[in-house]
Structures are given as structure tokens and as C-alpha cells.
Write a protein that holds these residues in place. Sequence first.
Motif: not given
Length: 358
Positions: A212-220, A231-239, A255-259, A270-273
Motif C-alpha cells: 500500500l505504501s508504494l501504491i500511495a506514492e505512485e498515486a501521489t 496550491g495544495i501540499t500533499v504529504d505521504v508518510t507511513g511504513e 488515486t480516487n481517494l487522493v484526487q 489546503g493540505a492532504v495527508a
Amino acid sequence: MPRRPGVSVRLKLTLSYAAIVLVTGAVLLAVAWIYLLRYVPDNDQGLLGISPNRFLLSRIFGRAAVIALVLLLVFGLVGGWLLAGRMLAPLGRITDAARMASTGSLSHRIRMAGRGDEFRELADVFDSMLEQLESHVAEQRRFAANASHELRTPLAISRTLLDVAREDPTRDQGELIERLHAVNTRAIDLTEALLLLSRSDRGGFTREPVDLSLIAEEATETLLPLAEQRGITVDVTGETTQTVGSAALILRMVTNLVQNAIVHNIPTGGAVAIHTEARPGASVLRVENTGHRLAPELVPTLTEPFQRGTERVRTDEHAGVGLGLAIAHSIVRAHAGTLDLTPRAGGGLVVTVRLPER
């Protein structure tokens, strides 16, 4: 194919009860016959010189035994018939409810009272099934109505544009073609989203290990230009978070959730975590964004098709067709996971996805 009529369950139970009573009575009489009469002497004087003898007692006992067996048979048949009817009465109510459901009436409920037993457990399960079916049918009807409405809109716009072009040949053809292209693109996106939603509901896909972490990075990375444009910052964290499923479908879900988190955000700053983590028995993905305040009663409906958090985003070119969360929810459900929506106190939404761990 119709089946031939057979013996009713009530009659079978009645005969079974009567047979048990008759056999039990016969055994008791046989025991009395053997162990009582064996000590009666077989002579004219009888026991200790007192009549009657074994022969006379056998005749008397035999006649009484036959009468007793006949009475036991009658009692077993009548009592068994009444008892079987009483025992099968709940089954009749369940049958009536099933017959009503087969005609399309899903609002009927058995609601069997009393303490719990097998029949009441069956009735409760049947009521639960009817409730789920009724909810599913209502959801499908809403989906069909909304899909028809959404598909009709671009077609109606296209017809209007073509009518205008036919009535005014001098109109700028380049503008007309551009608008028709935009409308046609939206119709294609909607159709593809509907097909994806249908496929994900069936769950017919190959399962493989997915991080899931790799999928999240690819979608981001895919959506980063859209976030920077707004002008929205996107921060990806986790393990590293392993799960099992379709990598393509899970990527579409993330991708749908992040979009959705980027589009439904505040205009500036704005910000997305995005956070992934492995928990006991589950792999968790959490997408949190700032945004407008959402009414608590609105949040549970956001996973329904064509539901949007605000009307403002309908004119947004990146707002999609109102199926983003519905597709994500369907994909999560097909992977035997859960998707929870929680409104943030300061505005925005927290989406938590739990998938089975690898």
C-alpha cells in the motif's frame, strides 16, 4: 421444473411420533409380559395353589395389551398431528414471507417473538436478508436513475450544440468542436467509471501481494501536478504495508481517494495527508484533507454513486462524475475490506481504508 407432490412434513412427523409411541408402548408391554408372567406357574393350581395360572393371565394380559396398543396408536397419531402442527407453525410464517418476497414484496418482516430457537434464528436471518435485499434494490434503483440522468446530460448538451450549429451555419466551428469534445470526453469518463464500478462489484480479479505504501506514492506522483496547480501540499508518510489483491484496482482506489481529497479542498493553503500502516490483522490506509465543513448526516451518503460533498465542484473539470468514492468503496468491499468516512472538526474528511493483511 415442477416437482411431483409428496407427503407433507407434518404427516411425516405425525407418523414418526405415533411410531415412537407405539414401539415404546410395545416394548414396555413386552417387558411386563416377560418379567411378570415368567414367575406364574404353568399349572392348574396357579401360584401357591391359587388361581389364575399363566395361561389365564396371558389371555387377560394379551387382550389388555392389544387395547393399550390401539389406544397408544390413536393417541400418537392425534397428539403427533397436533404437536407437529404447533412445531411447524413458525415454518409456515417463514414460508409465507418467502412467498411474498418471491413476488417482489421485500418490505414484509416476520419478526417472530419468543425465546431463541432454530426457527426464530432462521426467521431473524431471513428478516436480515430481506432488509439487505430491500436496501440493495433501492440502491440499484437510485443508481440506475442517477446514471440515466448523468448520461442524459452530456447527450442533451451535444444535441443542443448540434441544433445551434445547424440553425446558425456561420457560428465558429472550432468553438463548437471544442465544446463537443469536452462533452463527449465527460460522457466517456462516466461510461468507463460505470463499467469499472460494475467490474469491481463482481470481484473477479487475480489476487497478488500489494504494498500500500508504494501504491500511495505512485498515486501521489500522478496527482502532484493537480495539487501544485491548486496550491495544495500533499504529504505521504507511513511504513511498508502489505496486503493481497489487484494492484490495478487498489491503485485506482487510492488515486480516487487522493484526487477526491485534492478537489474537495479549500481554495488556497489546503493540505492532504496520506498515511499507511500495518495493524494486527489489517493493512490501513488513511487519507485526510482540509476542506469545507461537512454535515454529519451527509458523510455516510458520500460513498453512494453520484453523491458530491458540495454543489460547487460540479463545474470543476477535475471533479469527476460523482463516482470516485463509490468506486473506491466498491473496490475495498471486493477486497473484503472496510472504508470509513469521518468529518474533520475543522473541515474536510478523513477516509480510513482497512484491507486484509498479506
